[in-house]
Design a protein around this motif. Structure first.
Motif, PDB file in Angstrom:
ATOM      1  N   TYR A  45       0.825  -1.200   0.000  1.00  0.00           N
ATOM      2  CA  TYR A  45       0.000   0.000   0.000  1.00  0.00           C
ATOM      3  C   TYR A  45       0.866   1.259   0.000  1.00  0.00           C
ATOM      4  O   TYR A  45       0.647   2.182  -0.798  1.00  0.00           O
ATOM      5  CB  TYR A  45      -0.920  -0.018   1.227  1.00  0.00           C
ATOM      6  CG  TYR A  45      -1.711   1.255   1.382  1.00  0.00           C
ATOM      7  CD1 TYR A  45      -2.799   1.519   0.569  1.00  0.00           C
ATOM      8  CD2 TYR A  45      -1.359   2.189   2.346  1.00  0.00           C
ATOM      9  CE1 TYR A  45      -3.515   2.688   0.716  1.00  0.00           C
ATOM     10  CE2 TYR A  45      -2.055   3.347   2.513  1.00  0.00           C
ATOM     11  CZ  TYR A  45      -3.148   3.604   1.685  1.00  0.00           C
ATOM     12  OH  TYR A  45      -3.848   4.765   1.830  1.00  0.00           O
ATOM     13  N   PHE A  46       1.877   1.321   0.869  1.00  0.00           N
ATOM     14  CA  PHE A  46       2.719   2.505   0.928  1.00  0.00           C
ATOM     15  C   PHE A  46       3.591   2.645  -0.308  1.00  0.00           C
ATOM     16  O   PHE A  46       3.916   3.762  -0.729  1.00  0.00           O
ATOM     17  CB  PHE A  46       3.571   2.504   2.198  1.00  0.00           C
ATOM     18  CG  PHE A  46       2.786   2.859   3.434  1.00  0.00           C
ATOM     19  CD1 PHE A  46       2.139   4.076   3.535  1.00  0.00           C
ATOM     20  CD2 PHE A  46       2.688   1.972   4.489  1.00  0.00           C
ATOM     21  CE1 PHE A  46       1.417   4.401   4.659  1.00  0.00           C
ATOM     22  CE2 PHE A  46       1.972   2.286   5.615  1.00  0.00           C
ATOM     23  CZ  PHE A  46       1.324   3.496   5.706  1.00  0.00           C
TER      24      PHE A  46
ATOM     25  N   GLN B 210       4.711   5.805  -4.941  1.00  0.00           N
ATOM     26  CA  GLN B 210       4.853   5.916  -6.395  1.00  0.00           C
ATOM     27  C   GLN B 210       3.950   7.025  -6.923  1.00  0.00           C
ATOM     28  O   GLN B 210       4.367   7.832  -7.765  1.00  0.00           O
ATOM     29  CB  GLN B 210       4.497   4.587  -7.056  1.00  0.00           C
ATOM     30  CG  GLN B 210       4.703   4.581  -8.544  1.00  0.00           C
ATOM     31  CD  GLN B 210       4.299   3.250  -9.155  1.00  0.00           C
ATOM     32  OE1 GLN B 210       3.678   2.427  -8.496  1.00  0.00           O
ATOM     33  NE2 GLN B 210       4.674   3.044 -10.394  1.00  0.00           N
ATOM     34  N   ALA B 211       2.725   7.105  -6.437  1.00  0.00           N
ATOM     35  CA  ALA B 211       1.801   8.167  -6.853  1.00  0.00           C
ATOM     36  C   ALA B 211       2.333   9.519  -6.412  1.00  0.00           C
ATOM     37  O   ALA B 211       2.217  10.509  -7.139  1.00  0.00           O
ATOM     38  CB  ALA B 211       0.418   7.916  -6.274  1.00  0.00           C
ATOM     39  N   PHE B 212       2.955   9.599  -5.275  1.00  0.00           N
ATOM     40  CA  PHE B 212       3.535  10.843  -4.770  1.00  0.00           C
ATOM     41  C   PHE B 212       4.682  11.300  -5.671  1.00  0.00           C
ATOM     42  O   PHE B 212       4.804  12.465  -6.002  1.00  0.00           O
ATOM     43  CB  PHE B 212       3.993  10.639  -3.333  1.00  0.00           C
ATOM     44  CG  PHE B 212       4.661  11.830  -2.730  1.00  0.00           C
ATOM     45  CD1 PHE B 212       3.933  12.951  -2.385  1.00  0.00           C
ATOM     46  CD2 PHE B 212       6.030  11.843  -2.518  1.00  0.00           C
ATOM     47  CE1 PHE B 212       4.547  14.062  -1.838  1.00  0.00           C
ATOM     48  CE2 PHE B 212       6.651  12.947  -1.973  1.00  0.00           C
ATOM     49  CZ  PHE B 212       5.904  14.063  -1.628  1.00  0.00           C
TER      50      PHE B 212
ATOM     51  N   VAL C  81       5.145  10.557  -8.856  1.00  0.00           N
ATOM     52  CA  VAL C  81       4.614  10.976 -10.155  1.00  0.00           C
ATOM     53  C   VAL C  81       4.026  12.371 -10.071  1.00  0.00           C
ATOM     54  O   VAL C  81       4.180  13.194 -10.994  1.00  0.00           O
ATOM     55  CB  VAL C  81       3.559   9.945 -10.651  1.00  0.00           C
ATOM     56  CG1 VAL C  81       2.847  10.467 -11.893  1.00  0.00           C
ATOM     57  CG2 VAL C  81       4.215   8.613 -10.920  1.00  0.00           C
ATOM     58  N   SER C  82       3.355  12.720  -8.977  1.00  0.00           N
ATOM     59  CA  SER C  82       2.750  14.043  -8.839  1.00  0.00           C
ATOM     60  C   SER C  82       3.797  15.148  -8.655  1.00  0.00           C
ATOM     61  O   SER C  82       3.548  16.292  -8.986  1.00  0.00           O
ATOM     62  CB  SER C  82       1.778  14.046  -7.673  1.00  0.00           C
ATOM     63  OG  SER C  82       2.480  13.896  -6.468  1.00  0.00           O
ATOM     64  N   ILE C  83       4.978  14.835  -8.148  1.00  0.00           N
ATOM     65  CA  ILE C  83       6.031  15.837  -7.953  1.00  0.00           C
ATOM     66  C   ILE C  83       6.607  16.256  -9.299  1.00  0.00           C
ATOM     67  O   ILE C  83       6.922  17.423  -9.516  1.00  0.00           O
ATOM     68  CB  ILE C  83       7.125  15.298  -7.027  1.00  0.00           C
ATOM     69  CG1 ILE C  83       6.578  15.133  -5.618  1.00  0.00           C
ATOM     70  CG2 ILE C  83       8.323  16.227  -6.987  1.00  0.00           C
ATOM     71  CD1 ILE C  83       7.573  14.573  -4.653  1.00  0.00           C
ATOM     72  N   ARG C  84       6.762  15.373 -10.234  1.00  0.00           N
ATOM     73  CA  ARG C  84       7.386  15.690 -11.522  1.00  0.00           C
ATOM     74  C   ARG C  84       6.575  16.642 -12.261  1.00  0.00           C
ATOM     75  O   ARG C  84       6.265  17.507 -12.671  1.00  0.00           O
ATOM     76  CB  ARG C  84       7.530  14.440 -12.364  1.00  0.00           C
ATOM     77  CG  ARG C  84       8.563  13.509 -11.800  1.00  0.00           C
ATOM     78  CD  ARG C  84       8.743  12.387 -12.776  1.00  0.00           C
ATOM     79  NE  ARG C  84       9.489  11.330 -12.123  1.00  0.00           N
ATOM     80  CZ  ARG C  84       9.688  10.172 -12.636  1.00  0.00           C
ATOM     81  NH1 ARG C  84       9.216   9.882 -13.803  1.00  0.00           N
ATOM     82  NH2 ARG C  84      10.378   9.279 -12.015  1.00  0.00           N
TER      83      ARG C  84
END
Length: 111
Positions: free
Chosen positions: A98-99, A104-106, A108-111
């Motif tokens: 889960y983490f 991974q989603a975190f 992707v959102s930073i880029r």
């Protein structure tokens, strides 16, 4: 035939030898006859004959049996510990997955 080659001296087996200080053969025979008579009397009356006399190792045998019963009780506790360990490992891996997805989603959102 195997060769027993060793660099160290192997110890001899320990042996317990007990020689009684006094042994009365006539008394031993009288007790045997008495026990046989009591056993036969109990069988005629239809009840079980119990030998209440002390003999060497009588209480030791009881302690060994009691210890084996206690071991069975502790074996159940060991199984419970194994189950708790497996469940906690499964929960740990679920949280790790889960983490990892969240991280991974975190990223992707930073880029």
């Amino acid at each position: 035939m195997a060769l027993n080659i060793s660099f160290f001296k192997t110890p001899k087996h320990r042996v317990f030898t007990y020689t009684p200080l006094y042994y009365d053969e006539r008394k031993e025979r009288r007790e045997q006859v008495k026990d046989e008579a009591l056993r036969e009397k109990a069988m005629r009356e239809g009840r079980e004959w119990k030998d209440d006399r002390y003999y060497t190792g009588k209480y030791i045998r009881g302690k060994i049996q009691e210890a084996s019963r206690n071991n069975r009780r502790h074996a159940l506790g060991a199984n419970a510990n194994k189950i708790v360990g497996w469940v906690s490992m499964i929960i740990f891996f679920i949280m790790l997955i889960y983490f990892a997805k969240y991280f991974q989603a975190f990223l992707v959102s930073i880029r």
